[in-house]
Design a protein around this motif. Structure first.
Motif, PDB file in Angstrom:
ATOM      1  N   UNK A 238      22.562  19.293 -25.354  1.00  0.00           N
ATOM      2  CA  UNK A 238      21.633  18.589 -24.478  1.00  0.00           C
ATOM      3  C   UNK A 238      22.042  17.136 -24.338  1.00  0.00           C
ATOM      4  N   UNK A 239      21.649  16.533 -23.230  1.00  0.00           N
ATOM      5  CA  UNK A 239      21.936  15.111 -23.053  1.00  0.00           C
ATOM      6  C   UNK A 239      21.170  14.305 -24.083  1.00  0.00           C
ATOM      7  N   UNK A 240      21.748  13.181 -24.482  1.00  0.00           N
ATOM      8  CA  UNK A 240      21.083  12.321 -25.449  1.00  0.00           C
ATOM      9  C   UNK A 240      20.037  11.484 -24.732  1.00  0.00           C
ATOM     10  N   UNK A 241      18.795  11.618 -25.137  1.00  0.00           N
ATOM     11  CA  UNK A 241      17.708  10.852 -24.547  1.00  0.00           C
ATOM     12  C   UNK A 241      17.507   9.582 -25.366  1.00  0.00           C
ATOM     13  N   UNK A 242      17.854   8.460 -24.784  1.00  0.00           N
ATOM     14  CA  UNK A 242      17.741   7.183 -25.480  1.00  0.00           C
ATOM     15  C   UNK A 242      16.305   6.688 -25.406  1.00  0.00           C
ATOM     16  N   UNK A 243      15.505   7.095 -26.368  1.00  0.00           N
ATOM     17  CA  UNK A 243      14.088   6.757 -26.354  1.00  0.00           C
ATOM     18  C   UNK A 243      13.882   5.264 -26.581  1.00  0.00           C
ATOM     19  N   UNK A 244      12.723   4.766 -26.161  1.00  0.00           N
ATOM     20  CA  UNK A 244      12.406   3.356 -26.317  1.00  0.00           C
ATOM     21  C   UNK A 244      12.291   2.996 -27.795  1.00  0.00           C
ATOM     22  N   UNK A 245      12.449   1.697 -28.078  1.00  0.00           N
ATOM     23  CA  UNK A 245      12.352   1.168 -29.426  1.00  0.00           C
ATOM     24  C   UNK A 245      13.357   1.821 -30.366  1.00  0.00           C
ATOM     25  N   UNK A 246      14.608   1.893 -29.908  1.00  0.00           N
ATOM     26  CA  UNK A 246      15.743   2.326 -30.718  1.00  0.00           C
ATOM     27  C   UNK A 246      16.835   1.282 -30.539  1.00  0.00           C
ATOM     28  N   UNK A 247      17.389   0.786 -31.626  1.00  0.00           N
ATOM     29  CA  UNK A 247      18.392  -0.264 -31.492  1.00  0.00           C
ATOM     30  C   UNK A 247      19.777   0.262 -31.204  1.00  0.00           C
ATOM     31  N   UNK A 248      20.145   1.397 -31.773  1.00  0.00           N
ATOM     32  CA  UNK A 248      21.474   1.926 -31.518  1.00  0.00           C
ATOM     33  C   UNK A 248      21.420   3.439 -31.413  1.00  0.00           C
ATOM     34  N   UNK A 249      21.659   3.946 -30.222  1.00  0.00           N
ATOM     35  CA  UNK A 249      21.668   5.396 -30.040  1.00  0.00           C
ATOM     36  C   UNK A 249      22.819   6.034 -30.790  1.00  0.00           C
ATOM     37  N   UNK A 250      23.867   5.244 -31.104  1.00  0.00           N
ATOM     38  CA  UNK A 250      25.010   5.773 -31.828  1.00  0.00           C
ATOM     39  C   UNK A 250      24.607   6.310 -33.200  1.00  0.00           C
ATOM     40  N   UNK A 251      23.521   5.774 -33.753  1.00  0.00           N
ATOM     41  CA  UNK A 251      23.051   6.251 -35.052  1.00  0.00           C
ATOM     42  C   UNK A 251      22.634   7.712 -35.015  1.00  0.00           C
ATOM     43  N   UNK A 252      22.235   8.191 -33.842  1.00  0.00           N
ATOM     44  CA  UNK A 252      21.570   9.490 -33.773  1.00  0.00           C
ATOM     45  C   UNK A 252      22.306  10.506 -32.902  1.00  0.00           C
ATOM     46  N   UNK A 253      23.409  10.109 -32.289  1.00  0.00           N
ATOM     47  CA  UNK A 253      24.167  11.038 -31.463  1.00  0.00           C
ATOM     48  C   UNK A 253      24.996  11.982 -32.328  1.00  0.00           C
ATOM     49  N   UNK A 254      25.226  13.202 -31.825  1.00  0.00           N
ATOM     50  CA  UNK A 254      26.081  14.168 -32.514  1.00  0.00           C
ATOM     51  C   UNK A 254      27.513  13.639 -32.503  1.00  0.00           C
TER      52      UNK A 254
END
Length: 663
Positions: A238-254
């Motif tokens: 699935x596409x990565x949904x960059x939710x609000x109030x997150x500093x770095x999406x890289x922390x949570x991407x596969x």
């Protein structure tokens, strides 16, 4: 990571490469243009048909090089998706370095495919669509644009990035901002390289770690050595949904991360790099010249005599020296780990690292103990959970030991900062360069050696409102806002972003839904811990017959619901620990009474957030006291349902209304 190695290593091995990717893809066909299932997702602008990568090691006469091969095919779904036709690759390059020391981007090819009259038409990209630009003294960016891209087009591109930094394997991101049908990556690592390999993310992927052998060239013979082949493969991500109030999406991407921990070459001493933070400190000292930079002569020693620092507490000395430095040198808008502070002094400007080394020299001469705090920029993500890392460090701030042994922090990039006032980007995770600079090593660390600078306290906004309610319902009065710490820095930055005072006043009026009759600010120029804003305003309330309705806070603290989604996969990260207080005193007009005094409210999300509001009549004044506390910047996704309930309560408190009734 650029690691200097004996050339003997490069003469020892040559890696045999495997087939590129496991899954084979045919040429683009008419059938490929059928509306993809991913188009049902209204947020998808494109879909990755495949994203394939392989890292290879080669031996050249000039030494070892690493090649990373990338191949991507995408289906464009929307007008916005056409932006994927514009790609860029960033890589290490210095004009002053030899060609063998620089990265090299090569073998770029790209094409678009369109369905025309029932046939697939390919348009290949020519060289005129490639551009190279200088990012800084050590970085280049190559941009290329694929022609003839429309909604419904399929695009494909591939390239090879060759690097002499053969001990740095880039992170492989399986998950993207758009859906990914298929992703595959492989790398084979000889046993001489000791790597920490970490797979992150919550989606299902196939990960293999297999023992294999490699043929090496050694003195005319061709022996084999043991190696490990890592592969990762996934489908229908699935596409990565960059939710609000997150500093770095890289922390949570596969993704799959690689970190070199050591090299063990036959016949040579084992070289350890990042097994522990002490290994990282030693590497930083040698590779980034921290040892010599920390011994630099203070260029402003003579000027410091006029500052009269003797007898002052450490916090005052550090603040005075910080202000002095900012008047002497300017920040060039870059964050660095490597620095040439002497050159920066001559030019009067430099990176944050340049300014910080000068600041450390000034602190040393003032008798203040200080050391670098090595950090990873906040939007780059947190430091690894399982191992020490030098690759993940980007820059450093200055950690200062106060009179009681506690740590204070400062950074030369903070044009509107001061002691314990850092830009959001630097309120990140880090480790002390000298862990013994404090009497109690690791005091204040949140995870082993790691400190979380978002936990710095002392940030607040204090608001005092005095106004009267007219018989026509108009609220007329004065508001005084005092911002302290990081809140002051944010206010100053916002203040200077606006073009002129008229635009600023219009912006404030729109945000507060009022009219200003006067506007004044104090301490918005330069460094400092606090700033003040004073406004005189008029604001309409609601009049209904003989009743007047108004918000007792006058200007609510929160109006936005950030948490509307039924569920959330990612945690919530607030910018900083901070406190907001609002005290309003509203004079009730003669001939009116409050129909019913609101009841006090106390809301808590234990360990994270709290809000309280109280009401009191003092003569003919309604006094409202409100306080909001962010006590922890990180709220895990498991607390989301409770956070939603808490925030709904916060919005309810902020939208309370008081009713005045005419007697």
């Amino acid at each position: 990571m650029l690691i200097r190695r004996p050339l003997i290593l490069c003469a020892l091995f040559a890696l045999c490469t495997s087939a590129f990717g496991q899954k084979k893809f045919s040429k683009v066909s008419v059938a490929d243009f059928a509306t993809p299932a991913e188009a049902a997702d209204s947020s998808a602008d494109a879909v990755y048909i495949y994203n394939i990568g392989e890292t290879r090691f080669d031996v050249l006469p000039t030494g070892c090089k690493m090649q990373t091969h990338i191949r991507v095919r995408m289906h464009i779904l929307t007008e916005k998706g056409k932006d994927y036709a514009n790609q860029s690759v960033v890589y290490h390059y210095s004009d002053k370095a030899s060609s063998s020391s620089n990265d090299r981007l090569q073998s770029i090819s790209a094409a678009s495919y369109n369905l025309v009259d029932g046939k697939v038409v390919k348009t290949a990209m020519s060289g005129k669509y490639e551009f190279v630009e200088k990012v800084d003294d050590y970085t280049r960016r190559t941009k290329f644009s694929i022609p003839e891209v429309k909604v419904g087009s399929i695009i494909e591109y591939k390239y090879v990035l060759e690097s002499p930094r053969y001990t740095y394997i880039p992170t492989w991101y399986m998950q993207k901002d758009e859906p990914v049908r298929y992703t595959y990556y492989n790398v084979t690592i000889p046993e001489w390289f000791k790597y920490q390999v970490e797979q992150r993310g919550s989606m299902v992927s196939k990960f293999n770690k297999d023992k294999t052998t490699l043929q090496v060239s050694l003195g005319g013979q061709v022996p084999s050595i043991d190696a490990t082949r890592y592969t990762v493969e996934a489908e229908n991500l699935k596409s990565f949904k960059n939710e609000k109030l997150i500093y770095s999406k890289k922390d949570y991407m596969q993704r799959m991360d690689f970190e070199l921990s050591g090299i063990e070459i036959p016949g040579e001493v084992y070289k350890n790099y990042t097994n522990t933070w002490n290994d990282v400190r030693k590497y930083i000292e040698e590779e980034y010249e921290f040892g010599s930079n920390l011994k630099m002569k203070n260029p402003y020693a003579a000027d410091m005599a006029s500052l009269e620092l003797d007898g002052k507490p450490v916090s005052a000395k550090a603040s005075i020296l910080f202000s002095f430095l900012k008047n002497k040198m300017k920040w060039d808008k870059t964050y660095m780990l490597f620095a040439k502070p002497s050159k920066a002094v001559k030019e009067g400007k430099g990176s944050n690292a340049d300014l910080n080394f000068v600041y450390l020299a000034m602190l040393r001469d003032a008798g203040v103990k200080a050391t670098p705090m090595l950090i990873r920029l906040r939007d780059n993500g947190r430091l690894p959970l399982t191992h020490a890392s030098s690759d993940k460090l980007n820059t450093f701030v200055v950690a200062i030991v106060d009179d009681g042994g506690a740590l204070l922090f400062a950074d030369g990039s903070a044009d509107y900062g001061d002691i314990n006032i850092l830009p959001d980007e630097l309120m990140a995770e880090g480790v002390l360069y000298d862990p013994y600079v404090t009497p109690t090593p690791n005091a204040g660390a949140t995870r082993g050696d790691i400190y979380d600078l978002s936990a710095i306290r002392g940030n607040s906004t204090n608001t005092r409102i005095n106004c009267i309610v007219g018989a026509d319902g108009a609220l007329v009065g004065q508001r005084i806002n005092t911002h302290i710490g990081n809140n002051a820095l944010c206010y100053k930055e916002a203040y200077h972003e606006v073009e002129d005072s008229i635009a600023l006043i219009e912006k404030i009026e729109k945000n507060l839904e009022c009219k200003l009759t006067s506007f004044r600010v104090k301490n918005v120029e330069g460094v400092g811990r606090a700033t003040e804003e004073r406004i005189r305003f008029s604001k309409n309330s609601t009049v209904d017959g003989d009743k007047i309705y108004f918000n007792p806070l006058v200007f609510p603290d929160e109006k936005t619901n950030y948490f509307k989604e039924a569920e959330r996969l990612l945690p919530v990260e607030f910018p900083a620990i901070q406190t907001t207080t609002i005290t309003s005193a509203i004079t009730i007009p003669d001939g009116y009474v409050i129909e019913e005094l609101p009841k006090p409210e106390t809301l808590q999300l234990p360990g994270y957030l709290a809000v309280a509001i109280t009401f009191e009549m003092q003569d003919n004044n309604l006094v409202t006291k409100y306080q909001s506390v962010v006590g922890n910047t990180f709220i895990p996704a498991t607390e989301y349902a409770k956070l939603q309930e808490f925030w709904n309560g916060v919005l309810k408190v902020n939208s309370m209304m008081v009713c005045l009734k005419k007697q």
